[in-house]
Design an enzyme around this catalytic site. Structure first.
Site: not given
Length: 598
Positions: A167, A187, A189, A210, A440-441, A474, A495
């Protein structure tokens, strides 16, 4: 001087003068006081010195031309400092003047941006690479945040440039004369990312990525997809085939306006502001000079570390735009952007931190404001909001000249404790949110369910708002809430908060958890494409999240290509949207999808 009234007790007035005498004394006292005060008042109107526009760009903007000695050494020096400085204070911007540069590998670490200074990417030709890899994190690219590459052409040494990001790492206005590899060496994540107004002559290989969003670009091919690859206005994009493979492809982008950028006109710096496009497809720069206009640097207050909010606001009141040079800026009052067409542009991920719970920035309900290229980092005292586009109740029509929010990132926690009730509020109609990561961390300093409390990520109240590349993650409650009519989102990545301590902590009335993306029941028209939500409840893996998406069931509310994923079985989703879609299960990390809703 101090002036004291006479005492008022009865003993004080024994032998007091007559009422007429007291009135005379009072008049004399008033005259004396007025004269005393006037002695301290300037004889003419007081004006602060005008704030000058333009000037140098400060020590952390590093400018090269083809004759500059030891360019590689300077690039390497900054990379060594920034490679793993995820929450550090260093901020850097590399600028390349037009020309040809040979044998370079610009490795980009955190808070490092590299840009060309031409009007076209092809004005700056690098025979070499601009590289992001993940050696610092053992080959895992999921934390390669906060960096950017813009307005350059690359001839990669081995034919393929590596850009393994996640991101908040935009790749804009780039011309890669070869292929583009979006995965780290090995290769491992990766969880990105965003491309716009770029041309990749060869093939793009996302490999382990992803999800990804590409807008208004041209590619020579696209090799694979994992969960969600979304394209709008991309020549050469794969045909729509979601969910197998999971490609979401729109022929055009309904409305777009590219990000403003710094360029040279002779020896003078200017900021180019591209024009709005409708039903856009392909790059803006392939057939000559792009459409738009340039603003001289002397029309910008060049903001440098140490500048106060008061000075920044005075510059705005004076009619100047803002160019934030790389650095960290504490503001103790809100930056107020009140003039139509104001440009607020950051270099090197310039970072604004609101002190004492203020809102970092507010934009009036005016036409054509451009916010681009900076990070807002919440302070330790809770802010009700961090960024507001338009005041509450905004209603003006901005369809001809919308406000744009581009590569503006928001962070709560990670670099230290931070709190904000709602991070971004969009009240102005017709606003374009073009690539944001509101986070939000989940790691770093000052992280905990209450330590970096942030209930809501993005709230949209304005009508006809378009989001292209919306990353929001988050939050303690809803990540995105949408109240405005005719809203549209092309690509959403989310997420849910990892750190929920138990099921009760996320209970939403009778519902298990808060949806990642909620459209209010009052909304009649809304549409979304290519949208995903993931859960990883690692504190309590037994948590059940009812759904990722919530929306009213109405003819004008439509979603295309939704998915939810349980990462390794750490929590599960019961449904995808409302009560529709299969539940996730087990530890297989296989998405549950809904192709169309309703």
């Amino acid at each position: 001087m101090p002036v004291h009234a006479p005492p008022t007790g009865s003993a004080a007035f024994r032998g007091a003068p007559s009422p007429s005498r007291r009135r005379t004394l009072a008049a004399t006292l008033a005259a004396t006081l007025a004269a005393t005060l006037l002695a301290f008042v300037p004889s003419g109107p007081a004006h602060a010195d005008p704030i000058e526009g333009g000037g140098d760009l400060g020590p952390n903007v590093i400018v090269f031309d083809p004759s500059t000695p030891n360019i590689q050494g300077r690039l390497d020096e900054v990379f060594k400092q920034q490679e793993s400085a995820q929450f550090g204070s260093g901020r850097y911007q590399f600028l390349f003047k037009p020309g040809t540069y040979n044998g370079l590998n610009a490795q980009l670490g955190f808070y490092t941006s590299v840009s060309g200074l031409g009007l076209s990417p092809d004005d700056v030709s690098i025979n070499g690479d601009v590289t992001v890899d993940a050696g610092w994190f053992n080959g895992n690219a999921t934390q390669n945040f906060w960096r950017s590459a813009e307005n350059l052409s690359l001839n990669p040494v081995n034919g393929t440039n590596r850009w393994a990001v996640s991101q908040a790492a935009p790749f804009r206005r780039m011309h890669v004369k070869g292929g583009l590899n979006l995965a780290p060496d090995g290769y491992g994540w990766a969880s990105g990312g965003y491309i716009a107004d770029s041309k990749i002559d060869g093939s793009v290989g996302p490999y382990s990525q992803q999800q990804w969003y590409t807008r208004d670009s041209q590619v020579g091919g696209w090799q694979n997809a994992v969960w969600n690859m979304t394209f709008s206005g991309v020549e050469g994009a794969p045909a729509q085939s979601f969910p197998d493979p999971p490609y979401t492809t729109l022929e055009t982008t309904p409305i777009s306006r590219e990000k403003p950028f710094l360029h040279l006109d002779g020896d003078a710096y200017k900021v180019f502001v591209p024009e709005k496009r409708t039903n856009a497809r392909g790059v803006t720069w392939d057939s000559g000079a792009p459409a738009g206009s340039s603003i001289d640097l002397d029309q910008f207050y060049v903001v440098k570390p140490g500048a106060t909010a008061q000075t920044i606001n005075a510059a705005l009141d004076q009619g100047l735009n803002l160019l934030f040079t790389p650095g960290v800026y504490h503001v103790d009052e809100t930056i107020e952007v009140n003039r139509a067409n104001t440009v607020v542009l950051g270099l090197g991920l310039a970072t604004i931190i609101p002190d004492n719970g203020v809102t970092a920035m507010k934009v009036a309900d005016v036409d054509g404001v451009k916010l681009a290229g900076f990070l807002i980092d919440a302070g330790p005292v809770n802010s009700e909001t961090l960024l507001e586009v338009g005041p509450e109740g905004s209603s003006a029509d901005h369809s001809a000249n919308p406000t744009t929010v581009q590569d503006v990132f928001i962070r709560i926690g990670g670099a230290g404790p931070g709190k904000a009730t709602t991070s971004m509020v969009v009240n102005s109609d017709d606003t374009i949110i073009d690539h944001t990561w509101v986070w939000r961390a989940d790691h770093g300093d000052g992280v905990g369910w209450e330590t970096n409390r942030a209930d809501f990520g993005v709230r949209v109240n304005g009508d006809d708002v378009l989001a292209t590349g919306l990353f929001v993650e988050h939050f303690n409650k809803y990540d995105v809430e949408w109240y405005g009519e005719r809203g549209r989102t092309i690509f959403f990545q989310n997420e849910k908060a990892y750190d929920a301590p138990n099921q009760a902590a996320i209970q939403n009335g009778d519902t298990k958890g808060y949806a990642a993306y909620r459209v209010d029941d009052s909304v009649e028209q809304h549409e979304g494409w290519g949208m995903g939500s993931y859960c990883y409840y690692n504190v309590d893996p037994t948590i059940q999240q009812h759904n990722g998406f919530q929306a009213p069931v109405k003819p004008g509310v439509r979603f295309h290509h939704l998915l939810v994923v349980s990462l390794g079985g750490q929590g599960q989703y019961e449904r995808v949207i409302n009560d529709t879609g299969e539940p996730t299960s087990g530890t297989s990390t296989i998405p549950s999808v809904v192709v169309q809703f309703p």
